[in-house]
Design a protein around this motif. Structure first.
Motif, PDB file in Angstrom:
ATOM      1  N   GLY A 119       0.808  -1.218   0.000  1.00 34.13           N
ATOM      2  CA  GLY A 119       0.000   0.000   0.000  1.00 34.13           C
ATOM      3  C   GLY A 119       0.839   1.265   0.000  1.00 34.13           C
ATOM      4  N   ARG A 120       1.918   1.262   0.765  1.00 34.91           N
ATOM      5  CA  ARG A 120       2.783   2.451   0.828  1.00 34.91           C
ATOM      6  C   ARG A 120       3.476   2.719  -0.510  1.00 34.91           C
ATOM      7  N   ALA A 121       3.700   1.687  -1.293  1.00 31.99           N
ATOM      8  CA  ALA A 121       4.392   1.852  -2.562  1.00 31.99           C
ATOM      9  C   ALA A 121       3.535   2.567  -3.596  1.00 31.99           C
ATOM     10  N   PHE A 122       2.220   2.557  -3.420  1.00 32.17           N
ATOM     11  CA  PHE A 122       1.335   2.995  -4.486  1.00 32.17           C
ATOM     12  C   PHE A 122       1.551   4.451  -4.892  1.00 32.17           C
ATOM     13  N   LEU A 123       1.472   5.364  -3.969  1.00 30.37           N
ATOM     14  CA  LEU A 123       1.565   6.785  -4.341  1.00 30.37           C
ATOM     15  C   LEU A 123       2.921   7.132  -4.953  1.00 30.37           C
ATOM     16  N   PRO A 124       4.049   6.730  -4.371  1.00 24.10           N
ATOM     17  CA  PRO A 124       5.331   7.062  -5.024  1.00 24.10           C
ATOM     18  C   PRO A 124       5.521   6.350  -6.358  1.00 24.10           C
ATOM     19  N   ALA A 125       4.821   5.251  -6.593  1.00 26.19           N
ATOM     20  CA  ALA A 125       4.927   4.576  -7.884  1.00 26.19           C
ATOM     21  C   ALA A 125       4.071   5.248  -8.943  1.00 26.19           C
ATOM     22  N   PHE A 126       2.915   5.778  -8.549  1.00 25.49           N
ATOM     23  CA  PHE A 126       1.935   6.264  -9.515  1.00 25.49           C
ATOM     24  C   PHE A 126       1.944   7.778  -9.721  1.00 25.49           C
ATOM     25  N   LEU A 127       2.014   8.543  -8.640  1.00 23.24           N
ATOM     26  CA  LEU A 127       1.869   9.994  -8.781  1.00 23.24           C
ATOM     27  C   LEU A 127       2.890  10.623  -9.732  1.00 23.24           C
ATOM     28  N   PRO A 128       4.174  10.257  -9.678  1.00 19.67           N
ATOM     29  CA  PRO A 128       5.121  10.889 -10.612  1.00 19.67           C
ATOM     30  C   PRO A 128       4.768  10.654 -12.079  1.00 19.67           C
ATOM     31  N   LEU A 129       4.159   9.516 -12.383  1.00 19.98           N
ATOM     32  CA  LEU A 129       3.773   9.244 -13.769  1.00 19.98           C
ATOM     33  C   LEU A 129       2.661  10.185 -14.217  1.00 19.98           C
ATOM     34  N   VAL A 130       1.710  10.426 -13.332  1.00 13.74           N
ATOM     35  CA  VAL A 130       0.613  11.341 -13.661  1.00 13.74           C
ATOM     36  C   VAL A 130       1.142  12.758 -13.819  1.00 13.74           C
ATOM     37  N   GLU A 131       1.982  13.175 -12.898  1.00 12.95           N
ATOM     38  CA  GLU A 131       2.532  14.529 -12.968  1.00 12.95           C
ATOM     39  C   GLU A 131       3.351  14.722 -14.240  1.00 12.95           C
ATOM     40  N   ARG A 132       3.980  13.658 -14.719  1.00 12.99           N
ATOM     41  CA  ARG A 132       4.799  13.724 -15.929  1.00 12.99           C
ATOM     42  C   ARG A 132       3.946  13.776 -17.194  1.00 12.99           C
ATOM     43  N   ARG A 133       2.778  13.110 -17.194  1.00 11.53           N
ATOM     44  CA  ARG A 133       2.021  12.919 -18.425  1.00 11.53           C
ATOM     45  C   ARG A 133       0.758  13.767 -18.530  1.00 11.53           C
ATOM     46  N   ALA A 134       0.280  14.337 -17.446  1.00 11.56           N
ATOM     47  CA  ALA A 134      -1.027  14.986 -17.468  1.00 11.56           C
ATOM     48  C   ALA A 134      -1.088  16.219 -18.358  1.00 11.56           C
ATOM     49  N   THR A 135       0.054  16.815 -18.673  1.00 10.59           N
ATOM     50  CA  THR A 135       0.066  17.999 -19.527  1.00 10.59           C
ATOM     51  C   THR A 135       0.452  17.683 -20.972  1.00 10.59           C
ATOM     52  N   THR A 136       0.629  16.410 -21.307  1.00  9.68           N
ATOM     53  CA  THR A 136       1.018  16.027 -22.664  1.00  9.68           C
ATOM     54  C   THR A 136      -0.149  16.252 -23.633  1.00  9.68           C
ATOM     55  N   PRO A 137       0.059  16.966 -24.715  1.00  9.15           N
ATOM     56  CA  PRO A 137      -1.022  17.144 -25.692  1.00  9.15           C
ATOM     57  C   PRO A 137      -1.456  15.789 -26.264  1.00  9.15           C
ATOM     58  N   TRP A 138      -2.759  15.649 -26.524  1.00  5.30           N
ATOM     59  CA  TRP A 138      -3.252  14.393 -27.064  1.00  5.30           C
ATOM     60  C   TRP A 138      -4.204  14.651 -28.230  1.00  5.30           C
ATOM     61  N   THR A 139      -4.394  13.631 -29.044  1.00  5.62           N
ATOM     62  CA  THR A 139      -5.195  13.727 -30.248  1.00  5.62           C
ATOM     63  C   THR A 139      -6.461  12.878 -30.103  1.00  5.62           C
ATOM     64  N   GLU A 140      -7.346  13.008 -31.070  1.00  3.31           N
ATOM     65  CA  GLU A 140      -8.541  12.171 -31.074  1.00  3.31           C
ATOM     66  C   GLU A 140      -8.167  10.700 -31.240  1.00  3.31           C
ATOM     67  N   ALA A 141      -7.092  10.425 -31.976  1.00  2.05           N
ATOM     68  CA  ALA A 141      -6.623   9.043 -32.101  1.00  2.05           C
ATOM     69  C   ALA A 141      -6.166   8.497 -30.745  1.00  2.05           C
ATOM     70  N   ASP A 142      -5.522   9.353 -29.941  1.00  2.00           N
ATOM     71  CA  ASP A 142      -5.115   8.941 -28.594  1.00  2.00           C
ATOM     72  C   ASP A 142      -6.346   8.617 -27.745  1.00  2.00           C
ATOM     73  N   ARG A 143      -7.368   9.465 -27.851  1.00  2.00           N
ATOM     74  CA  ARG A 143      -8.603   9.234 -27.095  1.00  2.00           C
ATOM     75  C   ARG A 143      -9.273   7.938 -27.540  1.00  2.00           C
ATOM     76  N   ALA A 144      -9.280   7.667 -28.832  1.00  2.00           N
ATOM     77  CA  ALA A 144      -9.864   6.422 -29.331  1.00  2.00           C
ATOM     78  C   ALA A 144      -9.116   5.216 -28.774  1.00  2.00           C
ATOM     79  N   ALA A 145      -7.788   5.310 -28.709  1.00  2.00           N
ATOM     80  CA  ALA A 145      -6.998   4.222 -28.137  1.00  2.00           C
ATOM     81  C   ALA A 145      -7.322   4.037 -26.663  1.00  2.00           C
ATOM     82  N   GLN A 146      -7.533   5.132 -25.948  1.00  2.00           N
ATOM     83  CA  GLN A 146      -7.881   5.061 -24.533  1.00  2.00           C
ATOM     84  C   GLN A 146      -9.215   4.347 -24.330  1.00  2.00           C
ATOM     85  N   LEU A 147     -10.224   4.712 -25.108  1.00  2.00           N
ATOM     86  CA  LEU A 147     -11.545   4.108 -24.953  1.00  2.00           C
ATOM     87  C   LEU A 147     -11.518   2.628 -25.314  1.00  2.00           C
TER      88      LEU A 147
END
Length: 297
Positions: free
Chosen positions: A228-256
């Motif tokens: 449980g303690r590993a979760f936040l240090p494993a996950f949060l840096p990835l979100v902080e790194r990627r949340a501002t990355t521009p994305w396309t409709e093709a990216d959204r289609a891949a997500q869905l």
């Protein structure tokens, strides 16, 4: 012996609740932070908290928990963080499954159980931010106790550096207890989070363990806490790194489309989903993991 296990149950239930509080606070802080700037026109997401209750077969109280769900945030499209502590008797189908998995024929004579745990699934706004799952739990019967759980990363647009960073944190926390844990539980995750009818994994893996009873309750609990303690240090840096990355409709289609795969796995194969529905837990809480939107070919 009963009093000792009552104390241990209380320790475990309190730990899962405290972990829930820590994660909820961290996720709401992330909604307020700089990683959310591209969605500045949207209000920061906040969790809606609902108490869940489980009824026994005779209609009595059988425990419950908290279902905490955030929808439509700046970072999180949907994320749920649930905790529960439930008890009762296993139905005949669950008794048979328990007897088969653990060799406990005594479950048929005394099918009482008690269980507590935390379950989390996050589906992200930005397709470049990976979805993620976390679960840790303890299951007790008069015939024994077991810990289980794990966490795995589910990006629709995988990046090797993100996968390596996530696994690196998990390995470091596992190695504090036994250097054999990470390779063993990584391999178990690769097997468990496989989607047979698609012939592929649902993500890039993580760790998974079940039926953990080494005979040393304190050691097993300490390991489960470190997962449980590993979760936040494993996950949060990835979100902080990627949340501002521009994305396309093709990216959204891949997500869905990837979410469709995730939904298939959860409904067809996930052991926790089946157990929750079969033992009468709140279906809204059990199905919290389902994505808000998904697509299929």
């Amino acid at each position: 012996m009963t009093e000792m296990f009552d104390d241990r149950k209380a320790q475990a239930a309190t730990w899962f609740r405290n972990l829930r509080d820590e994660i909820v606070a961290a996720f709401e802080a992330l909604e307020d932070g700089p990683a959310a700037e591209p969605e500045a026109g949207r209000a920061p997401g906040r969790f809606e908290v609902t108490e869940t209750r489980r009824k026994s077969e005779d209609g009595g109280d059988a425990g419950g928990g908290l279902m905490s769900v955030m929808r439509g945030g700046r970072i999180f499209e949907k994320v749920g963080v649930n905790v529960s502590t439930v008890h009762g008797t296993l139905n005949p189908k669950a008794q048979a499954a328990m007897a088969a998995r653990k060799g406990l024929e005594g479950m048929r004579e005394d099918p009482r159980f008690w269980a507590s745990g935390i379950s989390l699934v996050a589906h992200m706004q930005n397709p470049h931010s990976p979805a993620v799952h976390l679960n840790t739990r303890i299951f007790w019967t008069p015939h024994g106790w077991w810990f289980g759980g794990g966490t795995d990363l589910n990006p629709c647009l995988p990046r090797d550096e993100d996968t390596a960073a996530f696994h690196g944190v998990l390995k470091a926390h596992c190695d504090r207890h036994d250097v054999a844990h990470y390779p063993r539980f990584k391999a178990w995750a690769d097997e468990y989070f496989h989607v047979p009818h698609r012939g592929r994994a649902r993500g890039v893996g993580g760790i998974f363990f079940d039926d953990l009873n080494s005979g040393d309750w304190a050691a097993d609990f300490a390991f489960t806490q470190d997962v449980g303690r590993a979760f936040l240090p494993a996950f949060l840096p990835l979100v902080e790194r990627r949340a501002t990355t521009p994305w396309t409709e093709a990216d959204r289609a891949a997500q869905l489309a990837h979410r469709g795969l995730y939904a298939e796995y959860n409904l067809l194969y996930d052991r926790g989903t089946r157990f929750g529905l079969e033992t009468g837990h709140d279906p809204e809480a059990v199905l919290m993991s389902m994505p808000p939107l998904a697509s299929w070919p």
